[in-house]
Design a protein around this motif. Structure first.
Motif, PDB file in Angstrom:
ATOM      1  N   ILE A  87      56.404  25.587  43.001  1.00  0.00           N
ATOM      2  CA  ILE A  87      55.565  26.675  43.489  1.00  0.00           C
ATOM      3  C   ILE A  87      55.116  27.583  42.345  1.00  0.00           C
ATOM      4  CG2 ILE A  87      57.317  28.402  44.073  1.00  0.00           C
ATOM      5  CD1 ILE A  87      54.458  27.432  46.388  1.00  0.00           C
ATOM      6  N   LEU A  88      55.887  27.643  41.284  1.00  0.00           N
ATOM      7  CA  LEU A  88      55.564  28.549  40.182  1.00  0.00           C
ATOM      8  C   LEU A  88      54.836  27.887  39.021  1.00  0.00           C
ATOM      9  CD1 LEU A  88      58.861  30.621  40.096  1.00  0.00           C
ATOM     10  CD2 LEU A  88      56.639  31.301  41.030  1.00  0.00           C
ATOM     11  N   LYS A  89      54.706  26.565  39.032  1.00  0.00           N
ATOM     12  CA  LYS A  89      54.125  25.878  37.883  1.00  0.00           C
ATOM     13  C   LYS A  89      52.667  26.265  37.631  1.00  0.00           C
ATOM     14  CE  LYS A  89      52.599  21.675  40.146  1.00  0.00           C
ATOM     15  NZ  LYS A  89      52.803  20.271  40.335  1.00  0.00           N
ATOM     16  N   GLU A  90      51.977  26.686  38.659  1.00  0.00           N
ATOM     17  CA  GLU A  90      50.579  27.076  38.507  1.00  0.00           C
ATOM     18  C   GLU A  90      50.415  28.582  38.309  1.00  0.00           C
ATOM     19  OE1 GLU A  90      48.031  24.960  38.284  1.00  0.00           O
ATOM     20  OE2 GLU A  90      49.388  23.258  38.541  1.00  0.00           O
ATOM     21  N   CYS A  91      51.525  29.266  38.109  1.00  0.00           N
ATOM     22  CA  CYS A  91      51.487  30.719  37.976  1.00  0.00           C
ATOM     23  C   CYS A  91      50.457  31.158  36.937  1.00  0.00           C
ATOM     24  CB  CYS A  91      52.860  31.255  37.588  1.00  0.00           C
ATOM     25  SG  CYS A  91      52.864  33.034  37.307  1.00  0.00           S
ATOM     26  N   CYS A  92      49.559  31.980  37.390  1.00  0.00           N
ATOM     27  CA  CYS A  92      48.587  32.656  36.522  1.00  0.00           C
ATOM     28  C   CYS A  92      47.598  31.714  35.848  1.00  0.00           C
ATOM     29  CB  CYS A  92      49.301  33.513  35.493  1.00  0.00           C
ATOM     30  SG  CYS A  92      50.582  34.569  36.204  1.00  0.00           S
ATOM     31  N   ALA A  93      47.463  30.479  36.328  1.00  0.00           N
ATOM     32  CA  ALA A  93      46.554  29.512  35.709  1.00  0.00           C
ATOM     33  C   ALA A  93      45.120  30.035  35.686  1.00  0.00           C
ATOM     34  CB  ALA A  93      46.624  28.174  36.434  1.00  0.00           C
ATOM     35  N   ASP A  94      44.655  30.617  36.770  1.00  0.00           N
ATOM     36  CA  ASP A  94      43.294  31.155  36.814  1.00  0.00           C
ATOM     37  C   ASP A  94      43.153  32.321  35.845  1.00  0.00           C
ATOM     38  OD1 ASP A  94      42.725  29.319  38.757  1.00  0.00           O
ATOM     39  OD2 ASP A  94      42.709  30.758  40.410  1.00  0.00           O
ATOM     40  N   GLU A  95      44.159  33.128  35.788  1.00  0.00           N
ATOM     41  CA  GLU A  95      44.166  34.304  34.921  1.00  0.00           C
ATOM     42  C   GLU A  95      44.114  33.914  33.443  1.00  0.00           C
ATOM     43  OE1 GLU A  95      47.752  37.064  34.512  1.00  0.00           O
ATOM     44  OE2 GLU A  95      46.651  37.854  36.250  1.00  0.00           O
ATOM     45  N   ASN A  96      44.709  32.790  33.112  1.00  0.00           N
ATOM     46  CA  ASN A  96      44.774  32.341  31.724  1.00  0.00           C
ATOM     47  C   ASN A  96      43.639  31.396  31.352  1.00  0.00           C
ATOM     48  OD1 ASN A  96      47.139  33.792  31.270  1.00  0.00           O
ATOM     49  ND2 ASN A  96      48.398  32.139  32.078  1.00  0.00           N
ATOM     50  N   GLY A  97      42.671  31.238  32.242  1.00  0.00           N
ATOM     51  CA  GLY A  97      41.525  30.403  31.933  1.00  0.00           C
ATOM     52  C   GLY A  97      41.758  28.920  32.084  1.00  0.00           C
ATOM     53  N   ALA A  98      42.784  28.530  32.798  1.00  0.00           N
ATOM     54  CA  ALA A  98      43.100  27.111  32.956  1.00  0.00           C
ATOM     55  C   ALA A  98      42.714  26.598  34.341  1.00  0.00           C
ATOM     56  CB  ALA A  98      44.591  26.889  32.714  1.00  0.00           C
ATOM     57  N   ALA A  99      41.802  27.279  35.002  1.00  0.00           N
ATOM     58  CA  ALA A  99      41.462  26.915  36.369  1.00  0.00           C
ATOM     59  C   ALA A  99      40.495  25.761  36.456  1.00  0.00           C
ATOM     60  CB  ALA A  99      40.864  28.127  37.089  1.00  0.00           C
TER      61      ALA A  99
END
Length: 108
Positions: A87-99
């Motif tokens: 559940i946490l592996k995608e944490c903040c992916a959009d925020e870090n530009g990895a979306a």
């Protein structure tokens, strides 16, 4: 961990009573608890507890081991850690530009 296994694990934790059982076993540590010990700590009726333990064991969240006439129940710490990581592996992916490419220019 694939989506189906993760969904099964989270579904098993989706009941207040089952979550209480898992938390009780997590607090107990690696030694685990007998059904009677869990029952005294949670206040659940024996038949209700047996149902929840069976459900949790089938989801891989509780490990059961018979020792003579007693059955010891232990939290499956590795599986619980895998669920938390899933559940946490995608944490903040959009925020870090990895979306991914669709996220770029979405507000333009």
């Amino acid at each position: 961990m694939d989506l189906e296994i993760a969904a099964q694990g989270f579904a098993a934790l989706g009941s207040e009573a089952r979550l209480q059982v898992v938390l009780t076993l997590v607090k107990a540590g690696q030694g685990g608890l007998t059904v009677g010990d869990i029952q005294s700590r949670t206040g659940m009726a024996a038949s209700t507890l047996a149902h929840h333990l069976k459900f949790l064991a089938s989801a891989g969240l509780v490990l059961q081991e018979k020792d003579g006439r007693s059955v010891f129940n232990r939290a499956a710490f590795d599986h619980l850690e895998d669920l938390a990581g899933y559940i946490l592996k995608e944490c903040c992916a959009d925020e870090n530009g990895a979306a991914g490419p669709d996220a770029k220019g979405a507000g333009s």
